[in-house]
Design a protein around this motif. Structure first.
Motif, PDB file in Angstrom:
ATOM      1  N   GLN A 297      40.927  23.779  54.640  1.00 55.61           N
ATOM      2  CA  GLN A 297      40.973  23.088  56.264  1.00 55.61           C
ATOM      3  C   GLN A 297      40.478  24.003  56.936  1.00 55.61           C
ATOM      4  OE1 GLN A 297      44.758  23.500  56.524  1.00 55.61           O
ATOM      5  NE2 GLN A 297      45.832  22.003  55.195  1.00 55.61           N
ATOM      6  N   GLY A 298      38.689  23.919  56.836  1.00 50.74           N
ATOM      7  CA  GLY A 298      38.215  24.406  57.669  1.00 50.74           C
ATOM      8  C   GLY A 298      37.527  26.046  57.546  1.00 50.74           C
ATOM      9  N   GLN A 299      38.678  26.866  57.321  1.00 48.53           N
ATOM     10  CA  GLN A 299      38.402  27.960  56.671  1.00 48.53           C
ATOM     11  C   GLN A 299      37.605  28.289  55.456  1.00 48.53           C
ATOM     12  OE1 GLN A 299      39.445  30.873  58.567  1.00 48.53           O
ATOM     13  NE2 GLN A 299      38.061  31.457  57.329  1.00 48.53           N
ATOM     14  N   VAL A 300      36.030  28.849  55.915  1.00 50.49           N
ATOM     15  CA  VAL A 300      35.204  28.710  54.490  1.00 50.49           C
ATOM     16  C   VAL A 300      35.820  30.457  54.368  1.00 50.49           C
ATOM     17  CG1 VAL A 300      33.130  28.944  53.383  1.00 50.49           C
ATOM     18  CG2 VAL A 300      33.922  27.312  55.504  1.00 50.49           C
ATOM     19  N   LEU A 301      36.397  30.617  52.737  1.00 50.34           N
ATOM     20  CA  LEU A 301      36.393  31.556  51.670  1.00 50.34           C
ATOM     21  C   LEU A 301      35.717  32.320  50.429  1.00 50.34           C
ATOM     22  CD1 LEU A 301      40.782  30.400  52.270  1.00 50.34           C
ATOM     23  CD2 LEU A 301      38.562  32.107  53.297  1.00 50.34           C
ATOM     24  N   GLN A 302      35.931  33.068  49.967  1.00 49.63           N
ATOM     25  CA  GLN A 302      35.237  33.126  48.566  1.00 49.63           C
ATOM     26  C   GLN A 302      36.053  34.256  47.940  1.00 49.63           C
ATOM     27  OE1 GLN A 302      31.356  33.298  48.953  1.00 49.63           O
ATOM     28  NE2 GLN A 302      31.476  33.258  47.542  1.00 49.63           N
ATOM     29  N   LEU A 303      35.917  33.087  46.532  1.00 49.60           N
ATOM     30  CA  LEU A 303      37.367  34.014  45.635  1.00 49.60           C
ATOM     31  C   LEU A 303      36.118  34.421  44.962  1.00 49.60           C
ATOM     32  CD1 LEU A 303      39.533  33.845  43.874  1.00 49.60           C
ATOM     33  CD2 LEU A 303      38.632  31.733  42.950  1.00 49.60           C
ATOM     34  N   ASP A 304      36.208  35.786  44.038  1.00 51.38           N
ATOM     35  CA  ASP A 304      35.436  36.107  43.465  1.00 51.38           C
ATOM     36  C   ASP A 304      36.147  36.350  41.777  1.00 51.38           C
ATOM     37  OD1 ASP A 304      33.545  36.602  44.879  1.00 51.38           O
ATOM     38  OD2 ASP A 304      33.576  38.520  45.306  1.00 51.38           O
ATOM     39  N   LEU A 305      36.469  36.043  40.973  1.00 50.15           N
ATOM     40  CA  LEU A 305      37.115  36.533  39.841  1.00 50.15           C
ATOM     41  C   LEU A 305      36.745  37.210  38.658  1.00 50.15           C
ATOM     42  CD1 LEU A 305      36.842  33.849  37.662  1.00 50.15           C
ATOM     43  CD2 LEU A 305      37.767  32.191  39.643  1.00 50.15           C
ATOM     44  N   ALA A 306      38.152  37.177  37.383  1.00 54.30           N
ATOM     45  CA  ALA A 306      36.919  38.013  36.371  1.00 54.30           C
ATOM     46  C   ALA A 306      38.342  37.783  35.019  1.00 54.30           C
ATOM     47  CB  ALA A 306      36.354  39.802  36.427  1.00 54.30           C
ATOM     48  N   ALA A 307      37.741  37.539  33.803  1.00 48.49           N
ATOM     49  CA  ALA A 307      38.563  37.771  32.791  1.00 48.49           C
ATOM     50  C   ALA A 307      37.729  38.722  31.836  1.00 48.49           C
ATOM     51  CB  ALA A 307      38.084  36.078  32.618  1.00 48.49           C
ATOM     52  N   PHE A 308      38.596  39.460  31.377  1.00 43.41           N
ATOM     53  CA  PHE A 308      38.507  39.888  30.035  1.00 43.41           C
ATOM     54  C   PHE A 308      39.157  40.273  29.234  1.00 43.41           C
ATOM     55  CE2 PHE A 308      39.748  43.391  33.153  1.00 43.41           C
ATOM     56  CZ  PHE A 308      40.575  44.622  32.543  1.00 43.41           C
ATOM     57  N   ARG A 309      38.840  40.534  27.925  1.00 44.55           N
ATOM     58  CA  ARG A 309      39.966  41.274  26.757  1.00 44.55           C
ATOM     59  C   ARG A 309      39.439  42.479  25.736  1.00 44.55           C
ATOM     60  NH1 ARG A 309      39.922  41.729  21.298  1.00 44.55           N
ATOM     61  NH2 ARG A 309      37.506  41.351  21.099  1.00 44.55           N
ATOM     62  N   ARG A 310      40.649  43.255  26.003  1.00 45.10           N
ATOM     63  CA  ARG A 310      40.745  45.213  25.715  1.00 45.10           C
ATOM     64  C   ARG A 310      41.430  44.650  24.501  1.00 45.10           C
ATOM     65  NH1 ARG A 310      37.490  48.483  25.194  1.00 45.10           N
ATOM     66  NH2 ARG A 310      37.295  49.166  27.597  1.00 45.10           N
ATOM     67  N   SER A 311      41.089  44.666  23.170  1.00 45.34           N
ATOM     68  CA  SER A 311      42.274  44.839  21.977  1.00 45.34           C
ATOM     69  C   SER A 311      42.762  43.473  22.254  1.00 45.34           C
ATOM     70  CB  SER A 311      42.942  45.946  22.572  1.00 45.34           C
ATOM     71  OG  SER A 311      43.305  45.878  20.928  1.00 45.34           O
TER      72      SER A 311
END
Length: 251
Positions: A180-194
């Motif tokens: 709605q006019g507000q520009v946002l940044q989304l940084d995301l990570a996915a990983f597996r440990r065991s």
């Protein structure tokens, strides 16, 4: 504003995981079907509730989200849980924090992936996410799944290579969105440990410098998972490493 900010993050993460989990459910890749995962120290189920981040893991200023917002986020994540459960991973432990001054939000979840074939599928999907063709298909699905009434629009996207070497397998990406006019940044990570799958994300206003970057948050979460497996979780959380934002490759 923080309410919309939080719910927008959840809508986006749900849409992203929906677009990545569907191929895993219906089309196991040949590589995943034949992959033999190395033996690893499993995270014990009975102490699994410790494999999350706390406010002490983040820079000063981050607090748990208010209960009313947390409840709404939980509803969004229930949808996400259903999607991922079909792919062999059910998110079980959640965390969500906000710096109200800068309107930065850090969220994440962890979940056991007990079946070896499910872990192979999970790994295969994360590797696929690093391929340009797969990224284009994924973003196209996300755009279709986001209802225009939600006021969200994907502007651009890219990968975050610095988080591609966390734990046993990992990947990271960034998405710029107009809310709605507000520009946002989304940084995301996915990983597996065991036998644990993990996801974490940071949302902030585009152009701002977040006080903690995705790489530091993801690695701190991985450390907590390892500590859970080895029973070495400290009485008080270690101070997290505050570093500049991760390098991004925008499309």
């Amino acid at each position: 504003m923080k309410n919309k900010f939080s719910l927008s993050l959840c809508v986006l993460t749900s849409a992203i995981w929906a677009s990545t989990s569907i191929p895993v459910v219906f089309a196991q890749t040949p590589e995943a079907a034949t992959q033999q995962l190395p033996a690893a120290t499993p995270v014990p189920t009975q102490s699994y509730n410790n494999a999350v981040l706390t406010a002490q893991d983040l820079p000063a200023g981050f607090k748990e989200l208010p209960p009313e917002i947390t409840a709404q986020i939980q509803t969004q994540f229930e949808i996400l849980s259903t999607q991922l459960a079909k792919a062999g991973m059910k998110p079980e432990k959640y965390f969500a924090f906000i710096d109200q001054k800068s309107l930065q939000i850090v969220v994440g979840f962890t979940g056991l992936i007990s079946n070896q074939s499910d872990r192979a599928n999970f790994d295969s999907t994360l590797k696929q996410m690093q391929q340009p063709e797969y990224q284009q298909q994924m973003i196209a699905q996300i755009r279709q799944s986001i209802n225009s009434n939600q006021g969200l629009k994907i502007l651009d996207y890219g990968m975050i290579p610095t988080v591609n070497n966390i734990a046993d397998t990992s990947t990271g990406m960034t998405v710029a969105v107009d809310m709605q006019g507000q520009v946002l940044q989304l940084d995301l990570a996915a990983f597996r440990r065991s036998n644990v799958g993990a996801f974490t994300a940071i949302m902030y206003r585009k152009g701002d410098r977040p006080s903690v970057n995705l790489d530091a948050v993801a690695r701190q979460l991985d450390t907590r998972i390892v500590q859970t497996a080895t029973g070495t979780i400290p009485a008080s959380a270690n101070e997290s490493q505050v570093t500049p934002p991760s390098t991004r490759q925008m499309q």
